[in-house]
Design an enzyme around this catalytic site. Sequence first.
Site, PDB file in Angstrom:
ATOM      1  N   ASN A 134     118.882  -3.473 100.820  1.00  0.00           N
ATOM      2  CA  ASN A 134     118.289  -4.468  99.663  1.00  0.00           C
ATOM      3  C   ASN A 134     119.571  -5.254  99.218  1.00  0.00           C
ATOM      4  O   ASN A 134     120.712  -4.961  99.840  1.00  0.00           O
ATOM      5  CB  ASN A 134     117.711  -3.493  98.648  1.00  0.00           C
ATOM      6  CG  ASN A 134     118.706  -2.552  98.194  1.00  0.00           C
ATOM      7  OD1 ASN A 134     119.768  -2.988  97.712  1.00  0.00           O
ATOM      8  ND2 ASN A 134     118.350  -1.103  98.434  1.00  0.00           N
TER       9      ASN A 134
ATOM     10  N   ASP B  57     114.103   3.287  98.912  1.00  0.00           N
ATOM     11  CA  ASP B  57     112.988   4.509  98.652  1.00  0.00           C
ATOM     12  C   ASP B  57     112.629   4.936 100.192  1.00  0.00           C
ATOM     13  O   ASP B  57     111.991   6.187 100.034  1.00  0.00           O
ATOM     14  CB  ASP B  57     112.043   3.869  97.846  1.00  0.00           C
ATOM     15  CG  ASP B  57     112.428   3.720  96.439  1.00  0.00           C
ATOM     16  OD1 ASP B  57     113.158   4.379  96.010  1.00  0.00           O
ATOM     17  OD2 ASP B  57     111.832   2.603  95.689  1.00  0.00           O
TER      18      ASP B  57
ATOM     19  N   ASP C  25     114.999  11.195  96.107  1.00  0.00           N
ATOM     20  CA  ASP C  25     115.198  10.728  95.052  1.00  0.00           C
ATOM     21  C   ASP C  25     116.528  11.148  94.247  1.00  0.00           C
ATOM     22  O   ASP C  25     116.437  12.602  93.895  1.00  0.00           O
ATOM     23  CB  ASP C  25     114.054  10.653  93.844  1.00  0.00           C
ATOM     24  CG  ASP C  25     114.370   9.897  92.477  1.00  0.00           C
ATOM     25  OD1 ASP C  25     115.523   9.781  92.232  1.00  0.00           O
ATOM     26  OD2 ASP C  25     113.350   9.271  92.224  1.00  0.00           O
TER      27      ASP C  25
ATOM     28  N   PHE D 161     119.455   3.516  86.458  1.00  0.00           N
ATOM     29  CA  PHE D 161     119.422   2.085  86.138  1.00  0.00           C
ATOM     30  C   PHE D 161     117.998   1.648  86.953  1.00  0.00           C
ATOM     31  O   PHE D 161     117.557   2.384  87.954  1.00  0.00           O
ATOM     32  CB  PHE D 161     120.571   1.260  87.193  1.00  0.00           C
ATOM     33  CG  PHE D 161     121.811   0.908  86.250  1.00  0.00           C
ATOM     34  CD1 PHE D 161     122.653   2.118  85.821  1.00  0.00           C
ATOM     35  CD2 PHE D 161     121.784  -0.283  86.048  1.00  0.00           C
ATOM     36  CE1 PHE D 161     123.514   1.451  85.248  1.00  0.00           C
ATOM     37  CE2 PHE D 161     122.887  -0.801  85.186  1.00  0.00           C
ATOM     38  CZ  PHE D 161     123.847   0.308  84.692  1.00  0.00           C
TER      39      PHE D 161
ATOM     40  N   LYS E  53     109.805   4.702  83.958  1.00  0.00           N
ATOM     41  CA  LYS E  53     110.655   5.290  84.770  1.00  0.00           C
ATOM     42  C   LYS E  53     111.653   6.351  84.151  1.00  0.00           C
ATOM     43  O   LYS E  53     112.098   7.386  84.591  1.00  0.00           O
ATOM     44  CB  LYS E  53     111.557   4.150  85.255  1.00  0.00           C
ATOM     45  CG  LYS E  53     112.201   4.444  86.673  1.00  0.00           C
ATOM     46  CD  LYS E  53     112.813   3.083  87.438  1.00  0.00           C
ATOM     47  CE  LYS E  53     111.613   2.380  88.003  1.00  0.00           C
ATOM     48  NZ  LYS E  53     112.166   1.301  89.011  1.00  0.00           N
TER      49      LYS E  53
END
Length: 423
Positions: free
Chosen positions: A236, A305, A334, A351, A365
């Site tokens: 990303n 993810d 995670d 974050f 979240k």
Amino acid sequence: MPSLSCKMRIIMEQTQIKRIVLGLTGGIAAYKAAELSRLLMKQDVEVQVAMTEAACHFITPATMQALTGRPVLVNQWDAAENGMAHIDTSRAADAIVIAPATADFIAKLAHGLADDLLSTLCLARDCPLLLAPAMNRQMWANAATQRNIAQLISDGVQVLGPASGMQACGEEGMGRMLEAGELASEITAFLNSAPLSTTLTPTLSRLRERELDCLKILITAGPTYEAIDAVRGITNRSSGKMGYAVAQAALELGADVTLVSGPTSLDRPSGAKVVDVTSAAEMFEAVKQRAEDTNIFIGVAAVADYRVAQPSEQKIKKSESADKLTLELIPNPDILAYVANLPKPPFCVGFAAESENLRGFAAAKRKAKKIPLLAANLAQQAIGSDDNDLILFDDAGEHVLPHADKLTLARALLQHIIRLRKK
Ligand code: CTP
């Protein structure tokens, strides 16, 4: 009725007149020192200017003299009455402020050199020293400059800025001197020993205390890269700048920093232990090994993810017959949730980069990951940029931090963490 001299004394005490030596060194930002001296004087700060020879090439002593109403000190051989200008001048001051402070002058200070009036004055001082660095972004990022800054901070010198933005040389990045208004408010806050301000510039009293001394901070930063085959992968667009800024801000406060970093092109923050990783699985391993022995965990990394279920060792060749290629993706662990769910978790900070519904997604979240603090930003604003907007979410609600460069935001984030941990 108090006498006239008594009235004068009362007024002086009420307004608490402060005196600073404003030192100018040779950089283009010297022009901002004119406005800075004007703003400080408006707030009842007496300003005695001292300039290096190089500074005189950027702004004249006559300008500074006209603005401050005092002769400007340049030459160490133009001594005061008793010939001890380097001693006398700092004795009368509540602080010495160097603005702009060039890379060269910072290096001199870090090594205790005293080969002109201003550097001699700094070495002979018995008052606080404040620096407002100003230089090209590469000079600021250079390991030597970062070493010198870290040395000066650990010597108790206060560093204001720098900021990031367009530079006089045409390049863009970190190294621009703070604006005169920002410097004036930091300096007056310092002189008046203001309580911790809510401004984002590095409030001096905070830096002085080195409030994270001896605390272990584990930070993840940058993207992860999940291989598809020998040459392709899924990643990303995280630059790593925010995570590295958090590491830098933690180092300034005396923390023992471990930075687990995905692939970035950034210079390593000097003083941090950096663990280089590529994939989310590697990042997870690196964090697992250290998480139980850390006081604060800050997950800044943009972790993929999902990863490819069966990456190919060889480059996948295009097939003429197939009109589509399907990749099977499986979830990655995670990392933040793992750390937050340890039996004795460190103080965990997450974050969130969202592209929409920032507040709603971020608050959800934080709850889902069961963490005390989450910093949220808009992905389209944050990615790759030197500046950002952050909103902090904690049990008390949301705290909007004003737009600023990432190091300034990182410093504010750490102050927030310190306050929450104290509670
Ligand atoms: N994070 C992590 N491990 C992952 C995914 C995320 O440690 N596998 C951490 C990030 O470092 C960040 C926080 O979790 O601190 C939020 O990451 P984000 O990707 O925004 O959240 P997700 O839970 O993955 O949710 P989504 O992608 O659906 O927005």
